[in-house]
Design an enzyme around this catalytic site. Structure first.
Site, short mmCIF file in Angstrom:
data_model
loop_
_atom_site.label_atom_id
_atom_site.label_comp_id
_atom_site.label_asym_id
_atom_site.label_seq_id
_atom_site.Cartn_x
_atom_site.Cartn_y
_atom_site.Cartn_z
CD GLU A 104 -3.21 1.04 0.45
OE1 GLU A 104 -2.66 1.45 -0.57
OE2 GLU A 104 -4.14 1.32 0.89
CG ASP A 105 -0.88 4.65 -1.69
OD1 ASP A 105 -1.57 3.84 -0.90
OD2 ASP A 105 -1.49 5.10 -2.48
CG ASP A 108 -5.97 8.18 6.73
OD1 ASP A 108 -5.85 8.42 7.94
OD2 ASP A 108 -6.49 8.88 6.00
CE LYS A 136 -2.37 10.28 6.19
NZ LYS A 136 -3.65 11.11 5.74
CG PHE A 157 -5.30 14.63 2.29
CD1 PHE A 157 -5.67 13.59 2.50
CD2 PHE A 157 -4.64 15.03 0.96
CE1 PHE A 157 -5.99 12.83 1.09
CE2 PHE A 157 -5.05 14.02 -0.13
CZ PHE A 157 -5.80 12.91 0.19
NE ARG A 170 -3.43 8.74 -9.26
CZ ARG A 170 -4.04 8.47 -8.15
NH1 ARG A 170 -3.43 7.97 -7.20
NH2 ARG A 170 -5.29 8.10 -8.13
P1 IMP Z 1 -7.56 3.97 4.90
O1 IMP Z 1 -8.57 3.02 4.28
O2 IMP Z 1 -8.16 4.96 5.28
O3 IMP Z 1 -6.32 3.56 5.39
O4 IMP Z 1 -6.89 4.61 3.43
C1 IMP Z 1 -6.59 4.28 2.46
C2 IMP Z 1 -6.08 4.78 1.04
O5 IMP Z 1 -6.63 6.35 1.26
C3 IMP Z 1 -4.87 4.83 0.74
O6 IMP Z 1 -4.58 3.82 -0.08
C4 IMP Z 1 -4.81 5.98 -0.19
O7 IMP Z 1 -5.20 5.78 -1.52
C5 IMP Z 1 -5.76 7.09 0.42
N1 IMP Z 1 -5.29 7.86 1.44
C6 IMP Z 1 -5.16 8.14 2.70
N2 IMP Z 1 -4.44 9.00 3.22
C7 IMP Z 1 -4.11 9.68 2.09
C8 IMP Z 1 -3.34 10.88 1.81
O8 IMP Z 1 -3.04 11.52 2.91
N3 IMP Z 1 -3.12 11.43 0.63
C9 IMP Z 1 -3.69 10.77 -0.25
N4 IMP Z 1 -4.03 9.72 -0.15
C10 IMP Z 1 -4.56 9.12 0.86
MG MG Z 2 -4.16 3.54 -2.13
#
Ligand code: IMP
Ligand code: MG
Length: 189
Positions: A104-105, A108, A136, A157, A170
């Site tokens: 995963e990039d 969050d 995070k 963010f 990107r």
């Molecule tokens: P999660 O499900 O809340 O963990 O979010 C995961 C996905 O949300 C990541 O794979 C990103 O694509 C996107 N994401 C979460 N935080 C950020 C951010 O700070 N910038 C850009 N994309 C984010």
């Molecule tokens: Mg992602």
């Protein structure tokens, strides 16, 4: 308007050099971890955010491996997760009898990765582990067992190096904090 003009106003959180250091370190850790397993290794990246990271990371892994991608969405066009994850594209290959490393990039809330872990875990892989470039930790809603992590960051963010806001930024080579002003400009595009 050039991207470099916009990005010169953003505050850089992680430089190109730091990204490279992280991919090299993670590449070494992953190589070491999987080196003595006889079963094949498959890397599964999440589109589109982790495409750049995966491309750099796999070239630092000194092992034979296969590559596949999933595309999941939860954010839509917002900076906050919708909480519901949707599969836009599943992996093509079978992972039965293989070690799978999900990449995963950014993690969050952890909802996306948790969903992916559940999706792949039911497919008879020998093991399923997780790697990410950024996380995070204060935002995690679920206990996400990430074995390989580049950097822990505070709750900003961020954009760049694959990460987007409304599909933009990107192609920024570093990771920067998206401020309110730049976000408003992006909303106009
Ligand atoms: P999660 O499900 O809340 O963990 O979010 C995961 C996905 O949300 C990541 O794979 C990103 O694509 C996107 N994401 C979460 N935080 C950020 C951010 O700070 N910038 C850009 N994309 C984010
Ligand atoms: Mg992602």
């Amino acid at each position: 308007m050039r991207l470099s003009q916009i990005s010169s106003e953003l505050s850089i959180l992680i430089s190109e050099q730091q990204i490279q250091e992280a991919t090299e370190r993670l590449g070494r850790e992953i190589t070491q971890y999987y080196a003595n397993f006889p079963e094949p290794l498959t890397i599964v990246g999440t589109l589109k955010g982790s495409a750049l990271f995966v491309a750099d990371l796999i070239r630092k892994i000194d092992l034979p491996l296969r590559l596949d991608f999933v595309e999941l969405s939860s954010y839509g066009n917002d900076v906050h997760t919708s909480g519901t994850v949707k599969i836009n594209k599943d992996i093509k290959s079978s992972v039965k009898g293989q070690h799978v490393l999900l990449v995963e990039d950014i993690i969050d809330t952890g909802i996306t990765f948790d969903f992916l872990l559940n999706l792949i875990s039911g497919r008879e892989a020998v093991s399923v582990e997780m790697a990410c470039l950024l996380r995070k930790p204060e935002k995690h809603r679920t206990g996400i067992p990430v074995r390989f992590c580049g950097y822990e960051i505070e709750d900003h963010f961020v954009v760049g190096y694959g990460l987007d806001y409304r599909g933009l930024f990107r192609n920024l080579p570093c990771i920067a904090i998206l401020d309110e002003e730049t976000r408003k400009q992006a909303d106009l595009r």
